[in-house]
Design a protein around this motif. Sequence first.
Motif, PDB file in Angstrom:
ATOM      1  N   UNK A 107      60.245  28.329   2.692  1.00 31.75           N
ATOM      2  CA  UNK A 107      60.271  27.409   3.822  1.00 31.75           C
ATOM      3  C   UNK A 107      60.829  28.129   5.052  1.00 31.75           C
ATOM      4  N   UNK A 108      60.512  27.647   6.234  1.00 33.86           N
ATOM      5  CA  UNK A 108      61.077  28.281   7.443  1.00 33.86           C
ATOM      6  C   UNK A 108      62.599  28.347   7.419  1.00 33.86           C
ATOM      7  N   UNK A 109      63.239  27.368   6.790  1.00 35.82           N
ATOM      8  CA  UNK A 109      64.710  27.384   6.739  1.00 35.82           C
ATOM      9  C   UNK A 109      65.267  28.430   5.790  1.00 35.82           C
ATOM     10  N   UNK A 110      64.411  29.125   5.058  1.00 34.53           N
ATOM     11  CA  UNK A 110      64.851  30.248   4.235  1.00 34.53           C
ATOM     12  C   UNK A 110      64.963  31.537   5.057  1.00 34.53           C
ATOM     13  N   UNK A 111      64.537  31.484   6.305  1.00 30.64           N
ATOM     14  CA  UNK A 111      64.615  32.663   7.164  1.00 30.64           C
ATOM     15  C   UNK A 111      66.061  33.083   7.358  1.00 30.64           C
ATOM     16  N   UNK A 112      66.343  34.345   7.042  1.00 30.54           N
ATOM     17  CA  UNK A 112      67.715  34.862   7.108  1.00 30.54           C
ATOM     18  C   UNK A 112      67.704  36.340   6.740  1.00 30.54           C
TER      19      UNK A 112
END
Length: 119
Positions: free
Chosen positions: A85-90
Amino acid sequence: VQLQASGGGLVQPGGSLRLSCAASGSIFSINTMGWYRQAPGKQRELVATITSGGSTNYADSVKGRFTISRDDAKNTVYLQMNSLKPEDTAVYYCNAYLRPFGSVYALYWGQGTQVTVSS
């Protein structure tokens, strides 16, 4: 002793990536290994850990999507990431609680690998 993380990159939402982290050097024993991540403007957070006995622990946000595993013959820990998901970007960091020859157990960190989830 060094930890070298690899496998990050750019992936579309719903895609998969596999991260690897290899520990090298004069290592006597490795206890727990893990993955953490840090998104821009946020604190570093736990993603998953795995003990020498194979017990695993996951952040609620990745349960059912990510799988941590290890290959003790290669001193390597993996993170299989599915349904991204985009919120996994890190930036993803690996660590290992290990004991070098002639020394005591201490926590070692890898250099981090960027994971970007975007269409």
